[in-house]
Design a protein around this motif. Structure first.
Motif, PDB file in Angstrom:
ATOM      1  N   THR B 312       0.829  -1.208   0.000  1.00 44.81           N
ATOM      2  CA  THR B 312       0.000   0.000   0.000  1.00 44.81           C
ATOM      3  C   THR B 312       0.867   1.262   0.000  1.00 44.81           C
ATOM      4  O   THR B 312       0.429   2.311  -0.431  1.00 44.81           O
ATOM      5  N   TYR B 313       2.109   1.129   0.461  1.00 47.45           N
ATOM      6  CA  TYR B 313       2.965   2.320   0.492  1.00 47.45           C
ATOM      7  C   TYR B 313       3.392   2.771  -0.888  1.00 47.45           C
ATOM      8  O   TYR B 313       3.806   3.905  -1.077  1.00 47.45           O
ATOM      9  N   ILE B 314       3.354   1.874  -1.883  1.00 49.91           N
ATOM     10  CA  ILE B 314       3.707   2.306  -3.243  1.00 49.91           C
ATOM     11  C   ILE B 314       2.450   2.497  -4.090  1.00 49.91           C
ATOM     12  O   ILE B 314       2.508   2.546  -5.308  1.00 49.91           O
ATOM     13  N   ASN B 315       1.319   2.603  -3.419  1.00 49.50           N
ATOM     14  CA  ASN B 315       0.050   2.762  -4.132  1.00 49.50           C
ATOM     15  C   ASN B 315      -0.398   4.224  -4.040  1.00 49.50           C
ATOM     16  O   ASN B 315      -0.779   4.686  -2.966  1.00 49.50           O
ATOM     17  N   PRO B 316      -0.363   4.941  -5.144  1.00 47.16           N
ATOM     18  CA  PRO B 316      -0.745   6.357  -5.071  1.00 47.16           C
ATOM     19  C   PRO B 316      -2.181   6.559  -4.575  1.00 47.16           C
ATOM     20  O   PRO B 316      -2.469   7.567  -3.925  1.00 47.16           O
ATOM     21  N   LEU B 317      -3.044   5.589  -4.882  1.00 50.35           N
ATOM     22  CA  LEU B 317      -4.445   5.756  -4.478  1.00 50.35           C
ATOM     23  C   LEU B 317      -4.571   5.816  -2.954  1.00 50.35           C
ATOM     24  O   LEU B 317      -5.406   6.532  -2.414  1.00 50.35           O
ATOM     25  N   ARG B 318      -3.714   5.067  -2.253  1.00 47.12           N
ATOM     26  CA  ARG B 318      -3.738   5.096  -0.795  1.00 47.12           C
ATOM     27  C   ARG B 318      -3.597   6.532  -0.290  1.00 47.12           C
ATOM     28  O   ARG B 318      -4.382   6.994   0.536  1.00 47.12           O
ATOM     29  N   TYR B 319      -2.593   7.225  -0.824  1.00 41.53           N
ATOM     30  CA  TYR B 319      -2.319   8.585  -0.340  1.00 41.53           C
ATOM     31  C   TYR B 319      -3.399   9.565  -0.782  1.00 41.53           C
ATOM     32  O   TYR B 319      -3.806  10.445  -0.044  1.00 41.53           O
ATOM     33  N   PHE B 320      -3.858   9.362  -2.017  1.00 42.95           N
ATOM     34  CA  PHE B 320      -4.857  10.309  -2.523  1.00 42.95           C
ATOM     35  C   PHE B 320      -6.179  10.166  -1.762  1.00 42.95           C
ATOM     36  O   PHE B 320      -6.864  11.155  -1.518  1.00 42.95           O
ATOM     37  N   LEU B 321      -6.522   8.949  -1.367  1.00 51.40           N
ATOM     38  CA  LEU B 321      -7.761   8.761  -0.601  1.00 51.40           C
ATOM     39  C   LEU B 321      -7.667   9.484   0.750  1.00 51.40           C
ATOM     40  O   LEU B 321      -8.637  10.091   1.215  1.00 51.40           O
ATOM     41  N   ILE B 322      -6.471   9.413   1.352  1.00 53.63           N
ATOM     42  CA  ILE B 322      -6.294  10.133   2.619  1.00 53.63           C
ATOM     43  C   ILE B 322      -6.483  11.623   2.396  1.00 53.63           C
ATOM     44  O   ILE B 322      -7.200  12.302   3.141  1.00 53.63           O
ATOM     45  N   VAL B 323      -5.848  12.116   1.316  1.00 58.58           N
ATOM     46  CA  VAL B 323      -5.961  13.546   1.017  1.00 58.58           C
ATOM     47  C   VAL B 323      -7.422  13.913   0.762  1.00 58.58           C
ATOM     48  O   VAL B 323      -7.947  14.887   1.320  1.00 58.58           O
ATOM     49  N   LEU B 324      -8.093  13.117  -0.079  1.00 56.13           N
ATOM     50  CA  LEU B 324      -9.479  13.427  -0.435  1.00 56.13           C
ATOM     51  C   LEU B 324     -10.382  13.480   0.800  1.00 56.13           C
ATOM     52  O   LEU B 324     -11.146  14.426   0.993  1.00 56.13           O
ATOM     53  N   ARG B 325     -10.283  12.451   1.634  1.00 54.66           N
ATOM     54  CA  ARG B 325     -11.168  12.397   2.799  1.00 54.66           C
ATOM     55  C   ARG B 325     -10.838  13.511   3.769  1.00 54.66           C
ATOM     56  O   ARG B 325     -11.732  14.107   4.375  1.00 54.66           O
ATOM     57  N   ALA B 326      -9.543  13.791   3.877  1.00 52.71           N
ATOM     58  CA  ALA B 326      -9.152  14.850   4.795  1.00 52.71           C
ATOM     59  C   ALA B 326      -9.657  16.202   4.305  1.00 52.71           C
ATOM     60  O   ALA B 326     -10.146  17.012   5.085  1.00 52.71           O
ATOM     61  N   VAL B 327      -9.520  16.428   2.995  1.00 47.48           N
ATOM     62  CA  VAL B 327      -9.929  17.727   2.471  1.00 47.48           C
ATOM     63  C   VAL B 327     -11.454  17.851   2.501  1.00 47.48           C
ATOM     64  O   VAL B 327     -12.004  18.864   2.921  1.00 47.48           O
ATOM     65  N   PHE B 328     -12.131  16.802   2.086  1.00 46.46           N
ATOM     66  CA  PHE B 328     -13.594  16.866   2.042  1.00 46.46           C
ATOM     67  C   PHE B 328     -14.186  16.993   3.451  1.00 46.46           C
ATOM     68  O   PHE B 328     -14.982  17.883   3.710  1.00 46.46           O
ATOM     69  N   LEU B 329     -13.794  16.077   4.331  1.00 45.04           N
ATOM     70  CA  LEU B 329     -14.524  15.954   5.589  1.00 45.04           C
ATOM     71  C   LEU B 329     -13.870  16.706   6.745  1.00 45.04           C
ATOM     72  O   LEU B 329     -14.553  17.295   7.566  1.00 45.04           O
ATOM     73  N   LYS B 330     -12.525  16.640   6.797  1.00 42.93           N
ATOM     74  CA  LYS B 330     -11.871  17.241   7.946  1.00 42.93           C
ATOM     75  C   LYS B 330     -11.509  18.696   7.721  1.00 42.93           C
ATOM     76  O   LYS B 330     -11.374  19.463   8.661  1.00 42.93           O
ATOM     77  N   GLY B 331     -11.277  19.036   6.446  1.00 43.17           N
ATOM     78  CA  GLY B 331     -10.899  20.412   6.177  1.00 43.17           C
ATOM     79  C   GLY B 331      -9.477  20.751   6.570  1.00 43.17           C
ATOM     80  O   GLY B 331      -9.155  21.916   6.775  1.00 43.17           O
ATOM     81  N   VAL B 332      -8.622  19.731   6.681  1.00 44.40           N
ATOM     82  CA  VAL B 332      -7.235  20.036   7.035  1.00 44.40           C
ATOM     83  C   VAL B 332      -6.440  20.410   5.793  1.00 44.40           C
ATOM     84  O   VAL B 332      -6.869  20.162   4.669  1.00 44.40           O
ATOM     85  N   GLY B 333      -5.276  21.020   5.984  1.00 43.80           N
ATOM     86  CA  GLY B 333      -4.513  21.538   4.851  1.00 43.80           C
ATOM     87  C   GLY B 333      -3.122  20.974   4.755  1.00 43.80           C
ATOM     88  O   GLY B 333      -2.831  19.875   5.242  1.00 43.80           O
ATOM     89  N   PHE B 334      -2.238  21.753   4.114  1.00 49.69           N
ATOM     90  CA  PHE B 334      -0.879  21.302   3.829  1.00 49.69           C
ATOM     91  C   PHE B 334      -0.131  20.867   5.094  1.00 49.69           C
ATOM     92  O   PHE B 334       0.642  19.919   5.060  1.00 49.69           O
ATOM     93  N   THR B 335      -0.356  21.585   6.205  1.00 47.72           N
ATOM     94  CA  THR B 335       0.417  21.284   7.403  1.00 47.72           C
ATOM     95  C   THR B 335       0.189  19.854   7.877  1.00 47.72           C
ATOM     96  O   THR B 335       1.083  19.237   8.438  1.00 47.72           O
ATOM     97  N   VAL B 336      -1.005  19.329   7.605  1.00 48.66           N
ATOM     98  CA  VAL B 336      -1.281  17.961   8.028  1.00 48.66           C
ATOM     99  C   VAL B 336      -0.970  16.974   6.899  1.00 48.66           C
ATOM    100  O   VAL B 336      -0.493  15.870   7.133  1.00 48.66           O
ATOM    101  N   LEU B 337      -1.225  17.404   5.679  1.00 51.06           N
ATOM    102  CA  LEU B 337      -1.183  16.446   4.569  1.00 51.06           C
ATOM    103  C   LEU B 337       0.158  16.383   3.841  1.00 51.06           C
ATOM    104  O   LEU B 337       0.298  15.659   2.857  1.00 51.06           O
ATOM    105  N   TRP B 338       1.154  17.146   4.318  1.00 47.48           N
ATOM    106  CA  TRP B 338       2.406  17.140   3.538  1.00 47.48           C
ATOM    107  C   TRP B 338       3.041  15.769   3.385  1.00 47.48           C
ATOM    108  O   TRP B 338       3.627  15.484   2.333  1.00 47.48           O
TER     109      TRP B 338
END
Lengths: 315, 364
Positions: B312-338
């Motif tokens: 899963t660490y070499i799977n781009p979808l893994r990271y993008f799903l985290i970003v998507l859910r974080a941006v959609f639901l949590k509203g967190v930004g670069f400081t958390v998602l870097w």
């Protein structure tokens, strides 16, 4: 760099695909401005050789220089100096004539101020005036072929490799295509063109006969006809043909079915025409006229490749 | 360099424009799949067919049953008279859950009564969820029975980011990433192979074009298509399914761009390994499904065996799903998602470099 006056030089060029030796120790020397025909049956190794000379395939062994550059060490320099038409039709079918030309002109970085002139030249050469905005897939075969040639020469390459450019094109269009090749040659372009149409060999300055990966003969059409047959050629009208070929085995240098007749190369020390007639009639065959004919390149080829056992894939 | 790239791009867009079905193929399947996923992909369990055998026939047992009747989670399909009927209901699939209230249930209430529950475990997920609801109802019931005297801990759950615990809010952002991945990887994987099959690739290879010019010319159009896909599907999720979008659109754009580059790199890499469209198809099938399963889209990565977790660490979808859910639901930004964004950038760089290196101008 090799000889200045040679456009294409190959020494001991071979290509092996796993266990299959597609091109076997091929030597070739082509001078600038020559039109050389590469002739042989399907699978003889023509396309493989052309692709090695273009730098598309790596030789398994041997060397080749095109325009003075080593095809293996410096394929990019080779590519700047050649035009290539692959056997598969390879323009973009869903683009128009003009769009295809613009694409290939751009890929070869034809200078902007020269582009319009060269495009007009290519369009008129292909006889496509007024059809510049037609989609390529709507064009007939001969036009497509000439447009492909136009795309291949947009960047004015001094050397052209054409891989069976006329296959599947009707005779009239084939003749026009050869006129274009000669026009280019008279401008000093070196052209190596493969074909399996024997009659087209006559249009070439020299021809290279290739079979099963080997170069079997090279020379002008006239030279080959005189040199390589080994005896007089007679045409025999008889039937049945297949049995006649078998009956003549051992008595003549070569016997092969040629249309509805038989062509036989007489052994200078063997039976002559009348003796052949007797021989065939003794075996119960009907024999009509036997007459001397002047050999065609096809006769030469058949003689050279395999003692007449070769399938007649030519013409 | 720019000149060759420009003609490559012009050619790609012209071909796309001429392709009358392109728009249809690029948009309609996305919308349809979005709708299917949006409505069908849910873990919520409603109307579980339930069979009840009440051998106690007391006020308490009837009261317990009425708790089940009152909720839409359970539908009582059968009031059984004996044990064999219960077995029959489960065997035939008439009921998923059977509740057996043994005689003496009400008498034992204050000393700790047992309630027997039989569940059809064929679908372990549904079974588990139904059991969860069931235990909620039962603990509510026992709290009620023990009255004020009993000691009880009442749970005050406050789910953050998705207060209604709506599954759709979890799935829709995931669907955006998954659909884009499927679309972009297969488009790119086929694009080069098609030129190889038609023969135009050979004509391009014999020209002095450089591999990265060709790769870039093939990449940019699909990158733009991918961005369009993400925009379209996101808009659909927000406007149609009313998923909240709490975060910064720029964070989303950054994540989407890096993710697309990585997906394009994978598609291009697959295409350098295929000679025919059929090979591209099987390679695509072989790689894309695991990417989907090992992404955390539906199955939690934390629960996977360790060696799979490494993938899963070499799977781009893994990271993008985290970003998507974080941006959609949590509203967190670069400081958390870097960390996720960096991982995407690295994967994109590796995949694209490999594909440029693998793309030889040779037919060998």
């Amino acid at each position: 760099m090799s000889g200045e006056s040679k456009a294409i030089v190959a020494q001991g060029l071979s290509k092996r695909f796993q266990s299959f030796l597609a091109v076997d120790n091929l030597d070739l020397e082509i001078a600038k401005g020559e039109v050389v025909g590469f002739i042989g049956p399907n699978g003889a190794g023509k396309s493989t050789t052309l692709r090695m000379l273009c730098g598309l395939l790596r030789p398994s062994s041997g060397k080749a220089h095109v325009a003075g550059y080593d095809v293996e060490k410096d394929p990019e320099a080779v590519r700047e100096h050649i035009g290539y038409m692959s056997q598969k039709f390879s323009l973009y079918n869903d683009l128009t004539v003009r769009e295809n030309l613009r694409f290939f002109g751009g890929i070869y970085r034809v200078p902007k101020k020269e582009f319009a002139g060269r495009m007009n030249f290519a369009v008129s050469m292909a006889g496509l005036e007024g059809r510049e905005d037609m989609l390529v897939h709507t064009l007939a075969g001969g036009w497509k072929q000439r447009l492909a040639l136009g795309c291949a020469i947009l960047h004015r390459p001094p050397i052209l490799f054409l891989d069976e450019p006329t296959s599947g094109v009707e005779p009239e269009a084939r003749r026009r295509f050869w006129d274009l090749i000669h026009d280019l040659a008279s401008d000093g372009v070196t052209i190596l063109v493969s074909t399996h149409y024997m009659d087209e060999a006559e249009y070439c300055n020299r021809i290279a006969l290739i079979n099963r990966g080997r170069l079997v003969a090279m020379g002008s059409p006239g030279e080959l006809r005189l040199r390589d047959l080994g005896g007089k050629l007679v045409e025999i009208a008889c039937s049945p043909l297949g049995a006649a070929v078998n009956a003549l085995a051992g008595s003549v240098i070569e016997a092969a079915i040629f249309g509805d007749r038989l062509h036989a190369v007489l052994d200078p020390n063997g039976p002559d025409g009348e003796e052949i007639r007797k021989l065939l009639e003794e075996k119960g065959m009907n024999v009509g006229a036997i007459r001397m004919v002047s050999p065609s390149l096809e006769d030469v080829f058949v003689r050279l490749v395999s003692g007449g056992k070769e399938e007649r894939v030519l013409s | 360099m720019l000149e060759r790239l420009a003609v490559m791009l012009m050619k790609e867009f012209l071909e796309l424009k001429r392709d009358r079905w392109a728009m249809f193929r690029l948009i309609v399947p996305l919308i349809v799949q979005m709708l299917v996923f949006g409505y069908a992909a849910t873990f919520t369990v409603h109307h579980v067919a339930t069979s009840v055998l009440d051998l106690d026939r007391s006020q308490a047992s009837r009261s317990l049953i009425s708790h089940f009747v009152a909720t839409s989670r359970f539908d009582i399909v059968d009031y059984a008279q004996k044990q064999s009927e219960i077995t029959h209901d489960i065997d035939t699939g008439r009921a998923t859950i059977a509740i057996v209230i043994h005689a003496g249930f009400s008498r034992m209430l204050d000393k700790g009564a047992a309630l027997q529950v039989i569940v059809d475990g064929t679908n372990s997920n549904t079974a588990l969820i139904a059991l969860g609801y069931l235990s909620q109802i039962v603990s509510g019931f026992s709290l009620e029975q023990s009255g004020a005297s009993g000691i009880g801990i009442s749970l005050q759950a406050r789910p953050w980011f998705n207060e209604g615990l709506d599954d759709r809010w979890f799935f829709i952002p995931g669907v955006i990433g998954t659909l884009t991945l499927l679309q972009v990887v297969s488009l790119t994987a086929f694009a080069i192979v098609r030129e190889r099959e038609v023969g135009t690739l050979e004509q391009i290879m014999v020209s002095p074009i450089r591999p990265f010019e060709f790769i870039l010319g093939k990449t940019v159009p699909f990158f733009l298509i991918g961005l369009g896909d993400i925009l379209l599907v996101s808009a659909f999720g927000i406007l149609w399914f009313h998923v909240s979008f709490m975060g910064n659109p720029w964070v989303m754009l950054a994540g989407a761009s890096l993710f697309l580059l990585a997906a394009l790199g994978i598609g291009l890499l697959l295409s350098t390994f295929s000679r025919t469209q059929q090979q591209a198809f099987s390679l695509n099938f072989f790689f894309v499904n695991p990417l989907f399963i090992l992404s955390g889209f539906a199955f939690p990565i934390a629960a996977m065996p360790e060696f799979l977790r490494w993938f899963t660490y070499i799977n781009p979808l893994r990271y993008f799903l985290i970003v998507l859910r974080a941006v959609f639901l949590k509203g967190v930004g670069f400081t958390v998602l870097w960390p996720e964004l960096s991982a995407l950038a690295l994967l994109a760089f590796v995949a694209l470099s490999l594909s440029v290196l693998r793309f030889r101008k040779s037919l060998d």
